[in-house]
Design a protein around this motif. Sequence first.
Motif, PDB file in Angstrom:
ATOM      1  N   LEU A 155      22.657  33.299  22.824  1.00 46.82           N
ATOM      2  CA  LEU A 155      22.506  32.071  23.613  1.00 46.82           C
ATOM      3  C   LEU A 155      22.114  30.925  22.681  1.00 46.82           C
ATOM      4  O   LEU A 155      21.055  30.333  22.835  1.00 46.82           O
ATOM      5  CB  LEU A 155      21.416  32.257  24.674  1.00 46.82           C
ATOM      6  N   ARG A 196      21.242  32.041  31.956  1.00 44.54           N
ATOM      7  CA  ARG A 196      21.600  33.450  31.770  1.00 44.54           C
ATOM      8  C   ARG A 196      20.500  34.083  30.939  1.00 44.54           C
ATOM      9  O   ARG A 196      20.520  33.994  29.720  1.00 44.54           O
ATOM     10  CB  ARG A 196      22.944  33.565  31.073  1.00 44.54           C
ATOM     11  N   ARG A 227      18.577  43.122  26.482  1.00 44.26           N
ATOM     12  CA  ARG A 227      19.931  42.899  26.995  1.00 44.26           C
ATOM     13  C   ARG A 227      20.221  41.414  26.954  1.00 44.26           C
ATOM     14  O   ARG A 227      19.368  40.596  27.299  1.00 44.26           O
ATOM     15  CB  ARG A 227      20.021  43.431  28.426  1.00 44.26           C
ATOM     16  N   ASP A 228      21.423  41.063  26.505  1.00 42.72           N
ATOM     17  CA  ASP A 228      21.820  39.656  26.486  1.00 42.72           C
ATOM     18  C   ASP A 228      23.289  39.539  26.880  1.00 42.72           C
ATOM     19  O   ASP A 228      23.999  40.538  26.927  1.00 42.72           O
ATOM     20  CB  ASP A 228      21.525  39.021  25.119  1.00 42.72           C
ATOM     21  N   PRO A 229      23.767  38.336  27.169  1.00 41.72           N
ATOM     22  CA  PRO A 229      25.126  38.170  27.686  1.00 41.72           C
ATOM     23  C   PRO A 229      26.234  38.167  26.637  1.00 41.72           C
ATOM     24  O   PRO A 229      27.400  38.040  26.991  1.00 41.72           O
ATOM     25  CB  PRO A 229      25.063  36.825  28.407  1.00 41.72           C
ATOM     26  N   SER A 230      25.931  38.322  25.372  1.00 43.34           N
ATOM     27  CA  SER A 230      26.970  38.303  24.339  1.00 43.34           C
ATOM     28  C   SER A 230      27.464  39.716  24.058  1.00 43.34           C
ATOM     29  O   SER A 230      26.673  40.651  23.946  1.00 43.34           O
ATOM     30  CB  SER A 230      26.413  37.698  23.050  1.00 43.34           C
ATOM     31  N   THR A 266      29.889  43.332  33.729  1.00 44.53           N
ATOM     32  CA  THR A 266      29.178  42.204  33.126  1.00 44.53           C
ATOM     33  C   THR A 266      29.424  42.162  31.635  1.00 44.53           C
ATOM     34  O   THR A 266      29.476  43.178  30.989  1.00 44.53           O
ATOM     35  CB  THR A 266      27.645  42.307  33.310  1.00 44.53           C
ATOM     36  N   ARG A 267      29.537  40.977  31.146  1.00 41.35           N
ATOM     37  CA  ARG A 267      29.668  40.788  29.712  1.00 41.35           C
ATOM     38  C   ARG A 267      28.296  40.921  29.073  1.00 41.35           C
ATOM     39  O   ARG A 267      27.312  40.473  29.626  1.00 41.35           O
ATOM     40  CB  ARG A 267      30.228  39.386  29.475  1.00 41.35           C
ATOM     41  N   GLY A 268      28.236  41.517  27.937  1.00 36.89           N
ATOM     42  CA  GLY A 268      26.961  41.574  27.247  1.00 36.89           C
ATOM     43  C   GLY A 268      26.764  42.868  26.497  1.00 36.89           C
ATOM     44  O   GLY A 268      27.655  43.703  26.398  1.00 36.89           O
TER      45      GLY A 268
END
Length: 167
Positions: free
Chosen positions: A78, A89, A107-110, A149-151
Motif C-alpha cells: 500500500l 484496504r 495479510r495485505d492486498p498485494s 480476494t487479491r493479496g
Amino acid sequence: MGSEGPTLLEPLWQGPAPIDPSAVSGSVSCALPARYEAVKGARQFTGSTLRQWNLSELLDEVALVVSELVTNALRHALPGGPAPGEPERPVRLHLMRGPSRLVCAVRDPSAVGPVAPGETGCGEESGRGLHLVESFTDGWGWQPLADATRGKIVWAVFHLPTHAQPG
C-alpha cells in the motif's frame, strides 16, 4: 517443522480459512489502517496479546518481527495508501498460538511477494528487514491468498519456550 506445524500453518497457505481449534490454543487478529502509525498499534496489540498468553519473554523478538512485516506491507503493498474516496484496504495482523509454536501473519492486498534476504544490494536503504525476520524467527514464508480476494499473507514462526508448552 514439527507435527503441529503443517496443521497450524495450513490456514495461511489456503488463505483466511477457519483454523482447526485442536491445533491452536489462541488466535487473535486486528485490522490495521494504511498509515505508518499502524506499526505502533501492531506492536501494542502484539504486546497485549503476548502478556495475556503469558509469553512476555518473547515480546521483544515478536514485536520486532511484527513491526518489520507490517512496515513491509504498508511500504510495498500500500505504498500510497488508499486513493481519495476509496475505502481503506487495511493490512491485517494475525497471531496464533499452537502447542509449541507462535505464528505471526500479516495479510495485505498485494499479490507481489516479499524480496527474500540477499536479493537486495548491500548499499540500498531498504530491504534488510527480512534479514531481521529471518534472524529472529524459526522460519518465515509467504503465500498468495487462495480465494477470490487479491493479496498475500506473510508469516513468521517462533518456537515457544519449553515452560510455555503443554505437558
